[in-house]
Each structure stands twice: as C-alpha cells, then as structure tokens.
Design an enzyme around this catalytic site. Structure first.
Site, mmCIF file in Angstrom:
data_model
loop_
_atom_site.group_PDB
_atom_site.id
_atom_site.type_symbol
_atom_site.label_atom_id
_atom_site.label_comp_id
_atom_site.label_asym_id
_atom_site.label_seq_id
_atom_site.Cartn_x
_atom_site.Cartn_y
_atom_site.Cartn_z
ATOM 1 N N ASN A 1 14.655 42.013 30.159
ATOM 2 C CA ASN A 1 15.199 41.568 28.669
ATOM 3 C C ASN A 1 16.191 40.742 28.523
ATOM 4 O O ASN A 1 16.406 40.351 27.218
ATOM 5 C CB ASN A 1 15.799 43.220 28.557
ATOM 6 C CG ASN A 1 14.803 44.504 28.378
ATOM 7 O OD1 ASN A 1 13.620 43.901 27.890
ATOM 8 N ND2 ASN A 1 15.057 45.610 28.527
ATOM 9 N N MET B 1 7.966 55.963 26.732
ATOM 10 C CA MET B 1 8.351 55.482 28.112
ATOM 11 C C MET B 1 8.296 56.525 29.244
ATOM 12 O O MET B 1 7.363 56.552 30.235
ATOM 13 C CB MET B 1 9.505 54.652 28.287
ATOM 14 C CG MET B 1 9.697 53.424 27.522
ATOM 15 S SD MET B 1 8.206 52.341 28.312
ATOM 16 C CE MET B 1 8.681 51.966 29.937
ATOM 17 N N SER C 1 17.146 50.110 30.107
ATOM 18 C CA SER C 1 16.497 48.668 29.811
ATOM 19 C C SER C 1 17.569 47.682 29.979
ATOM 20 O O SER C 1 17.344 46.688 29.580
ATOM 21 C CB SER C 1 15.618 48.744 28.572
ATOM 22 O OG SER C 1 16.199 49.348 27.611
ATOM 23 N N HIS D 1 13.223 50.217 36.392
ATOM 24 C CA HIS D 1 13.049 49.823 34.900
ATOM 25 C C HIS D 1 11.431 49.400 34.936
ATOM 26 O O HIS D 1 11.089 48.434 35.180
ATOM 27 C CB HIS D 1 13.933 48.708 34.371
ATOM 28 C CG HIS D 1 13.618 48.311 33.060
ATOM 29 N ND1 HIS D 1 13.827 47.118 32.627
ATOM 30 C CD2 HIS D 1 13.416 49.037 31.905
ATOM 31 C CE1 HIS D 1 13.597 46.896 31.178
ATOM 32 N NE2 HIS D 1 13.438 48.083 30.892
ATOM 33 N N VAL E 1 15.425 58.803 28.941
ATOM 34 C CA VAL E 1 15.824 59.191 27.667
ATOM 35 C C VAL E 1 16.100 57.991 26.896
ATOM 36 O O VAL E 1 16.219 56.979 27.179
ATOM 37 C CB VAL E 1 16.691 60.322 27.587
ATOM 38 C CG1 VAL E 1 16.058 61.510 28.532
ATOM 39 C CG2 VAL E 1 18.224 59.889 28.227
ATOM 40 N N VAL E 2 16.824 58.294 25.717
ATOM 41 C CA VAL E 2 17.250 57.334 24.848
ATOM 42 C C VAL E 2 18.183 56.664 25.436
ATOM 43 O O VAL E 2 18.955 56.971 26.387
ATOM 44 C CB VAL E 2 17.830 58.193 23.436
ATOM 45 C CG1 VAL E 2 16.739 58.577 22.686
ATOM 46 C CG2 VAL E 2 18.858 59.004 23.693
ATOM 47 N N ASN F 1 6.577 48.262 28.949
ATOM 48 C CA ASN F 1 5.836 48.897 28.066
ATOM 49 C C ASN F 1 4.805 48.108 27.409
ATOM 50 O O ASN F 1 5.183 46.867 27.203
ATOM 51 C CB ASN F 1 6.613 49.553 26.752
ATOM 52 C CG ASN F 1 5.591 50.094 25.721
ATOM 53 O OD1 ASN F 1 4.637 50.687 26.202
ATOM 54 N ND2 ASN F 1 5.981 50.107 24.480
#
Length: 653
Positions: free
Chosen positions: A496, A324, A425, A446, A396-397, A449
């Site tokens: 989401n 991402m 997300s 946000h 990042v994660v 993908n």
C-alpha cells in the site's frame, strides 16, 4: 537372478525382476522434487544405451519408469541451470542431445511405460510422452502440464510435437500457451495419459501389465489433427495469436507468439515441430523476459521456505464479515480449515457465506467437496470459535479504536500458542497492540483484494514481535496456499505504501481532466495487469481514501474522489466508482489516441518505483529481492521486468 551390469548413477536406480522387467526409478539426490538436470540426462543416456543392448539380446522385456519421491514424478528441467544453459554456445547442442535421447527411448523395441503420480510437469511430461504408454494416479495431487510459458519459454525437449501428436493441435497448444496444470482425468481425456489408477500403490501392477501386454498409446484422431492441416492451420494460428494478444503483448512475453509461429510452420508434422524447437527456443532462453521471470521464480520459491516447520493449523476464527473478512474466511475454508466467521449479526454474515459458496462452486469439482467446504465455513455471531481457534484474524474497518477494542476483549480467551492477527492495510501494529497485556502476540496478516486471486500475504512484524510469532504467521500463510513476505510495521507497510502514490497520482490527473481510459490503457501498455483507476475501483474508494489519509495523502474536499466516496459509489463492490461496473467488469469508453502509450505508462508508474526504493532504504523489507517479489505479487507489477527495482536498474522504469 543375476542383475545386468549397469552404469553408476546418482539420479537413477535400476533393477530387473524375474519376469525380465526393468524398473527404473528417478530420485534426485538432496532435493524435494525430481528434476531433469544435465547430470540426470547424461546418466539417462548411458542407461538407455544399456537398455538397447539388453533388448537386443532379449534380456529385457520392457522398462517401467517411476519416481522415488512422494512429491511426484518429475517437476521439469532444473531451473537453477537455466542461466548457464542460456549461452548460445551451449544450449543448441544440449537441446539436440536431449531430443536424440528421447527419440532413442521412443524407438526402443521393448515397451517403455511411465508411472505418474504427483507433479509431472515440463521436461518430466516431455520424457513421459517419449515413453510408449502412460499410467497416472487419479487423485487430487496429480498435476500434468507444461508451465514453461511462465518462465518465458516453451517446451524444448520435444514436448511441442509429441503433445500435438497425442492431444491434437488445438488442445496441445492451449496447454502449452496457458501453462495450465491438468488433473489426471483431464489429461486422460486429452490422451496425454492412457490409463488411470486410484492409488499410487497400484501403479506398479498396472505398469507391469502394460509392459507384458505390449500396450502402446494411440495418437490423436483425424478430426483433431485436421485443425493443423492446410489452410486451417493458418486460421487456427491467427485465432491463437488473437487470444494470446488479449493476455500479453509480444514485446513483453514473446514465448507464446514464438510457439504459435512454430505451430504455423510445422503444426501438421509433429516430428518437424520437434526439429524446429531448437531455433525458436534458443533466443527465448536468453531473452530479458526469461531472465527476469527466472528471477521472479526463484524469489517466489524462496518465499515457500519461510515459516516455522511442523506447525499445524486446523481452526481459524475471522472477525469481520465484510468483503475482506468474508473472503479470507472463505479462502481458509476452501483450503481445508474449519472456519468460524464473526460479525454483529447474521444479516452481515450471510452475504459472506453466499460469496463463499460461489467460490467453492468455482474452485471445486465435485458436489461432496463443495458441500464439505460449505460445512467448514460457519457463522459465529457470538464469537464462540475464538477459544478453539489456532488463528484469529481481525478484518474490520480500518479504524484504530475499533481494532483496539476488539483485541482488548480477545486476549484472555485465546488458547496457548494461537496466532492473533490483524488484516490492517496501513495502521502500524504497535498502535493497535499498545493496550494489550502481551503485545508481542499480535502480528499482521495483510491479505489483498481479491483474496482468491492475489497470492501475497504481508506478514507484518512489530517491534514487539519475536521470530517465533512471525515464523508461525508465515507458516500459516503457506498452509493456506499464499506467499508470505515479512515486512516491518510502518505506515502502509510495503504494497500500500508503494501503490498509493501511483494510484493517487493517476486520480489527480483524472481530476485535472485527463482520460481515465487513456491512463489505464497506458499502464497496461507498460505491463501492469490493470490501470490505476480501475485498480482504485477494485480496491474500493473508501479503502483507498482511508489508506491515503493514514499515509498522509489528503483527499481534497469537493474533489471527484471525495464526492464519489460521500455518495457511496465505492467502486466495483457497489457497482459504480470512477467506472460503472457490470458483472464484475468496468464499463470503459474509447481510449483517446496517444503517440506513445508505454512511455505514458512509465511516467505513471514512476511514483511506485520511487517509493519502492524509499521503502527498501527504510528497511521495511530485508532486501531488494523481497521488495520486487512483494510488489509483483501484491500489485501485479510487470513480472517480465523482474519487479520495480530490477526494472529501474535495467533502465525500463
């Protein structure tokens, strides 16, 4: 010299020069682009009557049609009038009247030349094709095409026949069936444009020469026209139906198939093709598909009006060079920003730079453009770019403590007015910002993908934010060619939140032994661009599990989903998830027989629609229009249904 008496008009201006050349300029009042409204067409009728009189008395040597707007020539018909025009008692006569007007322009005994810059689309291109000769500016802003298929219709002002006359049947039909916008050079190669100039200020001179030399456009050659002759036309039409069927179902999007049928009947005679437009066009305009696509069009146009005006962005700093973060950085560089990309070391950054270069080669035409984009995307493992950036995006994660640590170290390095954003997300912004000195500075941006394909950016608003931060965030999304939807900070936000019940419900069915190929095929039959299992693989099983956990949906230990994640089989990005992936494509088995795929698709999509209603009721989005356009852009939910809420209202979901 004495100017000829001309009718009063709001949309057009006209003057005659010393060489008896008539300069006709369109400038739709109070609008950013020119459109062919009913008023504009009625005014043009009176002007053409006057041109006929002046030509008959040798008082006019020719007419040059130009635009008075910087945005371009003519962007098409006025879509805001389409609902009223879809009435069967109004539309046929309006189309025939416009056909007659364009035919009169074509039959004028004096040359009529169109000078094109910027957008020349839909009805604007149809008017240009009715002129005798076309000159276009060969720069990156010029776009020529027929986008009508995106509104559930096809060209209705004679563009079907005239484009076939100029470009030949195969090329013209491809332009109309795909809605693709051509650059000036490509349009010249297809004979839709006759002459190219380098700058807009050269249009008048070149158009003047075209009139004085009585230039006329030539038609497509015999070897192009032969594809519409005799039995070949039926074969070509069959191939077109086959290709169109791979992208859309006739019951969902009837316009391409209606256009192909029109071509099959009349494709060897461009005048008959134009005459046949009316009967084929009218039912499409009033169809549910076209009505819903107009709703989607207006909703997407409304998104472009968001954002603080006048804010400029030149430098972007992205933290996190994973899929991402790397793709966000590459997209920003593609759109002209100078981008610094930060991660722990070059080993993590290099793959993102390589993916960026592939994107630039795919999207940009010329080597110098590609080279410039590559130079705009800079590796920055130590974070030097933070203090210079107008926008800082963390990607990042999806772990709260990691994000909090990153932002805690950034706050004192930012320049005044810089946007501080997270690409989270699912985690609420208030939790990420709780340790900041100025938590109001942190907004959510946000992305989805694949970044290069999905147009939506959720601009996430926390309880700390003011209108100023959110306005700048929306402005940035627009600056990089994305569509911003403002959503309230809540677990999963909009997209989401509605996607998870849909995807996890399908995963649970696979866990129970149902065919993943069947479920995916059913969702596509309903109208989704891909099925929920393929989508889960595309999103990434690790991301899916993380978001599911954040939203309170457990992934049972020992389930197939859990085992795939533990084995590192995360979907498309690792080459295997629920499917094996080869060159970016899921390798699927046979789809088992089913009596009603679309009904199964509706059953699968129901959790998504239910959750959209919940999200709206909770105030995560401001209204049902934003909910619908956000879900369409973020998930690909069937545009022809107008969005999940509109589909439920119509009894379709």
């Amino acid at each position: 010299m004495i100017q000829p008496q001309m009718p009063e008009t709001r949309n057009w201006s006209f003057h005659r020069d010393v060489e008896n050349l008539g300069w006709l300029t369109i400038n739709t009042p109070g609008a950013p682009v020119n459109t062919l409204s009913r008023e504009a067409i009625t005014e043009l009728e009176t002007l053409v009557s006057r041109f006929e009189e002046l030509a008959a008395s040798d008082e006019l040597a020719g007419v040059i049609l130009l635009s008075g707007k910087d945005s371009g020539f003519i962007a098409g018909a006025d879509v805001s009038e389409f609902d009223a025009m879809s009435d069967f008692s109004v539309l046929p006569e309006a189309l025939r009247r416009t056909h007659a007007l364009f035919a009169r322009i074509e039959k004028l005994k004096i040359p009529v030349v169109a000078g094109i810059h910027g957008f020349c689309l839909g009805g604007g291109l149809e008017l240009a094709l009715a002129c005798h000769y076309r000159v276009a500016v060969n720069d990156d802003k010029t776009r020529i095409g027929f986008p009508e298929v995106g509104l559930g219709i096809f060209p209705g002002f004679g563009g079907t026949g005239r484009s076939i006359r100029q470009a030949g049947p195969v090329d013209a039909m491809q332009i109309m069936l795909t809605g693709k916008m051509l650059r000036a050079g490509a349009a010249r190669g297809l004979n839709l444009v006759d002459k190219l100039v380098r700058h807009r200020d050269m249009l008048r001179w070149e158009a003047r020469k075209a009139v004085l030399q009585k230039r006329k456009s030539t038609e497509a050659g015999f070897f192009k026209r032969i594809m519409a002759m005799g039995p070949l036309r039926g074969y070509v039409a069959g191939k077109m139906k086959e290709q169109a069927g791979k992208k859309a179902r006739p019951e969902h999007y009837p316009a391409p198939f209606a256009l192909i049928e029109l071509f099959e009947k009349h494709g060897n005679d461009w005048r008959a093709m134009i005459a046949g437009e009316v009967d084929a066009f009218v039912p499409l305009m009033s169809s549910t598909t076209a009505t819903n696509l107009r709703r989607v069009f207006f909703a997407s146009e409304a998104l472009k009006k968001q954002g603080t005006k006048g804010v400029k962005f030149a430098r972007v700093h992205v933290i996190g060079a994973g899929v991402m973060g790397g793709d966000i950085a590459a997209w920003c560089a593609l759109r002209g920003m100078s981008v610094t990309l930060q991660d722990l070391d070059m080993e993590r950054i290099t793959p993102a730079l390589d993916r960026g270069k592939k994107l630039f080669k795919k999207r940009l035409r010329k080597k110098y453009e590609i080279d410039a984009a590559v130079l705009r995307l800079e590796a920055d493992p130590t974070g030097k770019g933070v203090s210079r950036a107008d926008v800082i995006i963390e990607a990042v994660v999806e772990k709260l403590e990691v994000k909090q640590a990153i932002f805690g170290g950034l706050e004192d390095k930012l320049k005044p007015g810089a946007i501080l954003a997270t690409n989270t997300s699912s985690i609420e912004l208030e939790r990420i910002a709780e340790k900041l000195k100025q938590p109001e500075r942190l907004i959510g941006l946000h992305f989805f993908n694949p970044v290069a394909q999905l147009p939506l950016v959720e601009v996430i608003r926390s309880t700390f934010n003011t209108d100023a931060e959110i306005g700048k965030g929306a402005a940035f999304a627009l600056a990089i060619g994305k569509s911003p939807v403002v959503v309230k900070s809540a677990p999963g936000f909009l997209v989401n939140r509605v996607l998870m019940p849909y995807m996890l419900g399908a995963v649970e069915r696979v866990e129970r032994g149902e065919s993943k190929e069947l479920l995916d095929a059913a969702a596509v039959a309903f109208g989704m661009p891909m099925g929920p299992i393929e989508l889960m693989d595309t999103v990434g099983l690790d991301v899916g599990k993380s978001v599911a956990t954040e939203l309170g949906h457990g992934v049972p230990d020992g389930s197939q989903f859990d085992q795939l994640v533990k084995a590192g089989k995360l979907g498309r990005k690792t080459g295997e998830g629920f499917y094996k992936w080869v060159e970016g494509k899921a390798q699927k088995g046979e789809v088992p027989a089913h009596s009603d795929l679309a009904a199964l698709g509706r059953e699968l999509v129901k959790p998504l629609v239910d959750m959209t209603e919940v999200v709206l009721a909770e105030g995560v989005v401001a209204n049902d229009g934003l909910a619908d356009i956000g879900v369409i852009m973020g998930t690909g939910f069937a545009p022809f249904l107008g969005g999940p809420l509109k589909a439920r209202k119509d009894g379709k979901a």
